[in-house]
Design an enzyme around this catalytic site. Sequence first.
Site, PDB file in Angstrom:
ATOM      1  N   ILE A 258      68.394  42.474  59.114  1.00 59.50           N
ATOM      2  CA  ILE A 258      69.694  42.296  59.774  1.00 59.50           C
ATOM      3  C   ILE A 258      70.836  42.136  58.765  1.00 59.50           C
ATOM      4  CG2 ILE A 258      69.769  39.774  60.052  1.00 59.50           C
ATOM      5  CD1 ILE A 258      70.451  42.431  62.782  1.00 59.50           C
TER       6      ILE A 258
ATOM      7  N   HIS B  68      56.606  38.773  54.922  1.00 57.93           N
ATOM      8  CA  HIS B  68      57.343  40.023  55.123  1.00 57.93           C
ATOM      9  C   HIS B  68      57.492  40.752  53.802  1.00 57.93           C
ATOM     10  CE1 HIS B  68      60.173  36.686  54.628  1.00 57.93           C
ATOM     11  NE2 HIS B  68      60.987  37.519  54.012  1.00 57.93           N
TER      12      HIS B  68
HETATM   13  P1  5GP Z   1      63.308  36.088  52.348  1.00 58.02           P
HETATM   14  O1  5GP Z   1      62.592  35.093  53.236  1.00 58.02           O
HETATM   15  O2  5GP Z   1      62.392  37.154  51.819  1.00 58.02           O
HETATM   16  O3  5GP Z   1      64.079  35.404  51.248  1.00 58.02           O
HETATM   17  O4  5GP Z   1      64.405  36.818  53.213  1.00 58.02           O
HETATM   18  C1  5GP Z   1      64.327  36.933  54.611  1.00 58.02           C
HETATM   19  C2  5GP Z   1      64.992  38.216  55.065  1.00 58.02           C
HETATM   20  O5  5GP Z   1      64.948  38.234  56.476  1.00 58.02           O
HETATM   21  C3  5GP Z   1      66.459  38.346  54.637  1.00 58.02           C
HETATM   22  O6  5GP Z   1      66.650  39.587  53.976  1.00 58.02           O
HETATM   23  C4  5GP Z   1      67.232  38.264  55.960  1.00 58.02           C
HETATM   24  O7  5GP Z   1      68.371  39.089  55.993  1.00 58.02           O
HETATM   25  C5  5GP Z   1      66.188  38.694  56.980  1.00 58.02           C
HETATM   26  N1  5GP Z   1      66.377  38.076  58.287  1.00 58.02           N
HETATM   27  C6  5GP Z   1      66.569  36.745  58.540  1.00 58.02           C
HETATM   28  N2  5GP Z   1      66.683  36.529  59.859  1.00 58.02           N
HETATM   29  C7  5GP Z   1      66.566  37.735  60.456  1.00 58.02           C
HETATM   30  C8  5GP Z   1      66.600  38.148  61.830  1.00 58.02           C
HETATM   31  O8  5GP Z   1      66.757  37.373  62.766  1.00 58.02           O
HETATM   32  N3  5GP Z   1      66.434  39.484  62.070  1.00 58.02           N
HETATM   33  C9  5GP Z   1      66.244  40.394  61.046  1.00 58.02           C
HETATM   34  N4  5GP Z   1      66.088  41.663  61.404  1.00 58.02           N
HETATM   35  N5  5GP Z   1      66.212  40.017  59.752  1.00 58.02           N
HETATM   36  C10 5GP Z   1      66.368  38.718  59.454  1.00 58.02           C
END
Ligand code: 5GP
Length: 129
Positions: A30, A93
Amino acid sequence: MASIFSKIISGELPSYKIAETDEFLAFLDINPNAKGHTLCIPKKEVNKIFDLDEKSYLDLMVFSRKVAIAIEKAIPCKRVGMTVVGLEVPHVHVHLIPLNSMEDIRFLNKASLTTQEFQNTVKAIKAYL
Ligand code: 5GP
């Protein structure tokens, strides 16, 4: 409590879905580093990637590879990069990010996309799956 991503899996929260199997889901990030930035997740809620059992880990890689190949065909870029962070969302992820420079993998510069652009990106990637 269910993670944000479990809520996306259940449909409680919306997402721009790219691909889905019984075990895995791919959807657009997102807040993308670049257009086409996609997250591949196991439906099973596990916090850290190396805590996945070996089969689930390897199957996630196979699933992510298929999605990455489609992204690379659909989105103009030098290559698709893969990274795992997980500091924000405690649900495994794999980030797949179309790269044109090192900046695109640094999570500092963000691409701002309209709803229409997200939808067009989904269509473009799905065409190669
Ligand atoms: P990380 O946990 O690897 O640091 O990052 C989490 C990723 O999930 C980020 O790039 C953020 O933009 C994405 N993200 C967080 N919340 C949401 C959401 O509700 N929907 C989507 N599609 N992506 C999300």
